[in-house]
Design a protein around this motif. Structure first.
Motif, mmCIF file in Angstrom:
data_model
loop_
_atom_site.group_PDB
_atom_site.id
_atom_site.type_symbol
_atom_site.label_atom_id
_atom_site.label_comp_id
_atom_site.label_asym_id
_atom_site.label_seq_id
_atom_site.Cartn_x
_atom_site.Cartn_y
_atom_site.Cartn_z
ATOM 1 N N ARG A 4 0.869 -1.293 -0.117
ATOM 2 C CA ARG A 4 -0.041 -0.035 0.006
ATOM 3 C C ARG A 4 0.837 1.322 0.198
ATOM 4 O O ARG A 4 1.929 1.392 0.495
ATOM 5 C CB ARG A 4 -0.733 0.066 1.252
ATOM 6 C CG ARG A 4 -1.960 -1.240 1.008
ATOM 7 C CD ARG A 4 -3.081 -1.273 2.222
ATOM 8 N NE ARG A 4 -3.918 -2.438 2.009
ATOM 9 C CZ ARG A 4 -4.328 -3.025 3.047
ATOM 10 N NH1 ARG A 4 -4.477 -2.679 4.300
ATOM 11 N NH2 ARG A 4 -5.093 -3.957 2.871
ATOM 12 N N LYS A 5 0.217 2.424 -0.360
ATOM 13 C CA LYS A 5 1.102 3.626 -0.543
ATOM 14 C C LYS A 5 2.115 3.468 -1.733
ATOM 15 O O LYS A 5 3.035 4.421 -1.625
ATOM 16 C CB LYS A 5 1.602 4.064 0.723
ATOM 17 C CG LYS A 5 0.395 4.441 1.827
ATOM 18 C CD LYS A 5 0.845 4.964 3.013
ATOM 19 C CE LYS A 5 -0.113 5.424 3.967
ATOM 20 N NZ LYS A 5 0.262 5.923 5.365
ATOM 21 N N SER A 6 2.099 2.644 -2.454
ATOM 22 C CA SER A 6 3.123 2.412 -3.717
ATOM 23 C C SER A 6 2.486 2.987 -4.935
ATOM 24 O O SER A 6 3.436 2.957 -5.681
ATOM 25 C CB SER A 6 3.564 0.961 -3.788
ATOM 26 O OG SER A 6 2.357 0.364 -4.381
ATOM 27 N N GLY A 7 1.303 3.478 -5.004
ATOM 28 C CA GLY A 7 0.668 4.040 -6.109
ATOM 29 C C GLY A 7 0.160 2.854 -7.136
ATOM 30 O O GLY A 7 -0.579 2.944 -8.180
ATOM 31 N N ILE A 8 -0.007 1.268 -6.598
ATOM 32 C CA ILE A 8 -0.213 0.327 -7.277
ATOM 33 C C ILE A 8 -1.669 0.360 -7.386
ATOM 34 O O ILE A 8 -2.421 0.012 -8.441
ATOM 35 C CB ILE A 8 0.323 -0.955 -6.767
ATOM 36 C CG1 ILE A 8 0.072 -2.018 -7.885
ATOM 37 C CG2 ILE A 8 -0.197 -1.290 -5.718
ATOM 38 C CD1 ILE A 8 0.762 -1.996 -9.020
ATOM 39 N N ALA A 9 -2.409 0.929 -6.306
ATOM 40 C CA ALA A 9 -3.829 1.079 -6.519
ATOM 41 C C ALA A 9 -4.495 1.835 -7.630
ATOM 42 O O ALA A 9 -5.339 1.578 -8.103
ATOM 43 C CB ALA A 9 -4.458 1.509 -5.002
ATOM 44 N N THR A 10 -3.743 3.039 -7.785
ATOM 45 C CA THR A 10 -4.145 3.818 -9.054
ATOM 46 C C THR A 10 -3.864 3.002 -10.255
ATOM 47 O O THR A 10 -4.549 3.274 -11.147
ATOM 48 C CB THR A 10 -3.191 4.909 -9.010
ATOM 49 O OG1 THR A 10 -3.429 5.493 -7.592
ATOM 50 C CG2 THR A 10 -3.452 5.872 -9.984
ATOM 51 N N ARG A 11 -2.732 2.248 -10.457
ATOM 52 C CA ARG A 11 -2.613 1.680 -11.765
ATOM 53 C C ARG A 11 -3.718 0.435 -11.805
ATOM 54 O O ARG A 11 -4.179 0.301 -12.938
ATOM 55 C CB ARG A 11 -1.160 1.042 -11.709
ATOM 56 C CG ARG A 11 -0.046 2.015 -11.403
ATOM 57 C CD ARG A 11 -0.273 3.238 -12.543
ATOM 58 N NE ARG A 11 -0.724 2.959 -13.944
ATOM 59 C CZ ARG A 11 -1.297 3.813 -14.558
ATOM 60 N NH1 ARG A 11 -1.635 4.910 -14.094
ATOM 61 N NH2 ARG A 11 -1.593 3.355 -15.857
ATOM 62 N N ILE A 12 -3.995 -0.280 -10.806
ATOM 63 C CA ILE A 12 -5.011 -1.149 -10.886
ATOM 64 C C ILE A 12 -6.494 -0.779 -11.325
ATOM 65 O O ILE A 12 -7.192 -1.186 -12.284
ATOM 66 C CB ILE A 12 -5.134 -2.129 -9.780
ATOM 67 C CG1 ILE A 12 -4.047 -2.770 -9.241
ATOM 68 C CG2 ILE A 12 -6.492 -2.993 -9.504
ATOM 69 C CD1 ILE A 12 -3.833 -3.320 -7.801
#
Length: 234
Positions: free
Chosen positions: A96-104
């Motif tokens: 979390r807080k890696s920006g991966i949620a935005t990419r998903i």
């Protein structure tokens, strides 16, 4: 065809397939843990349900380069494809807080637009972070009445701890915020063409010449008045 995406040389974000069925149990466990920790949101889903989404090509999964699970999201359709929901966004705590949620979410949005180009894309969330991601993609907050009237859609909320609030208010209010992307509205906005300098340059040139003539006339009048005053005092 929607290609997979490599993020920061660490993650792979792609449409889930049968190769990812082994991750379904882990994904569902993390969904449940996250819901309990937050005390809100995320309706419970079964591993079978998640597997079905993977096999239908209606899910996005993120993994490390080594194949370890990182994040997940799936899409559902309602009212014969009139609405598409990007649901169940979950990211492993270590990532979390890696920006991966935005990419998903962006990849799920891309998949939704590709498969259902005329559908309104909707979401329900209590997460401010997800609201920000949705907003950047073009979603806008809406009242719950603008979401599907389909009973099956709302039944999906039945395992949420806030389901009683939804029922008591006749589906008018909940802790979740409804959000919607309307492709028709965005198409209308795209038709509003920005001012094109090259296309309008002739009009611009005419305007500048007109302005120049007006200013020159004003200057000539000022000079004439000064000359008259000089003659009067001579």
């Amino acid at each position: 065809m929607i290609n997979h995406e490599v993020v920061n040389d660490q993650y792979i974000v792609q449409i889930a397939s049968e190769d990812h069925l082994r991750l379904a149990e882990t994904i569902c466990q993390e969904m449940e843990r996250s819901a309990k920790a937050r005390g809100t949101g995320i309706a419970k889903r079964s591993p079978i349900y998640v597997m079905e989404k993977m096999l239908e090509g209606k899910a996005i999964v993120a993994t490390t380069m080594a194949g370890e699970w990182v994040g997940f999201c799936y899409i559902e359709t309602w009212e014969h494809g009139k609405f598409v929901a990007n649901s169940g966004l979950i990211v492993h705590p270590d990532h979390r807080k890696s920006g991966i949620a935005t990419r998903i979410k962006a990849k799920a949005f891309e998949l939704s637009r590709k498969r259902f180009p005329n559908a309104k894309i909707i979401g329900l969330t209590t997460s401010l972070a997800v609201m920000k991601i949705n907003s950047d993609l073009g979603y806008e907050p809406v009242t719950l009445s603008e979401l599907p009237a389909d009973e099956a859609f709302w039944k999906g909320c039945s395992s949420c701890v806030n389901y009683d609030i939804l029922n008591r208010t006749n589906r008018k209010h909940c802790l979740c915020t409804g959000m919607l992307y309307d492709p028709e509205q965005h198409r209308k906005e795209e038709k509003k063409e920005n001012w094109n300098f090259l296309k309008e340059s002739k009009l611009y040139e005419r305007w500048m010449k007109l302005k120049e003539r007006i200013l020159l006339r004003f200057q000539d009048r000022q000079r004439a008045r000064r000359h008259d005053r000089e003659l009067e005092t001579a």
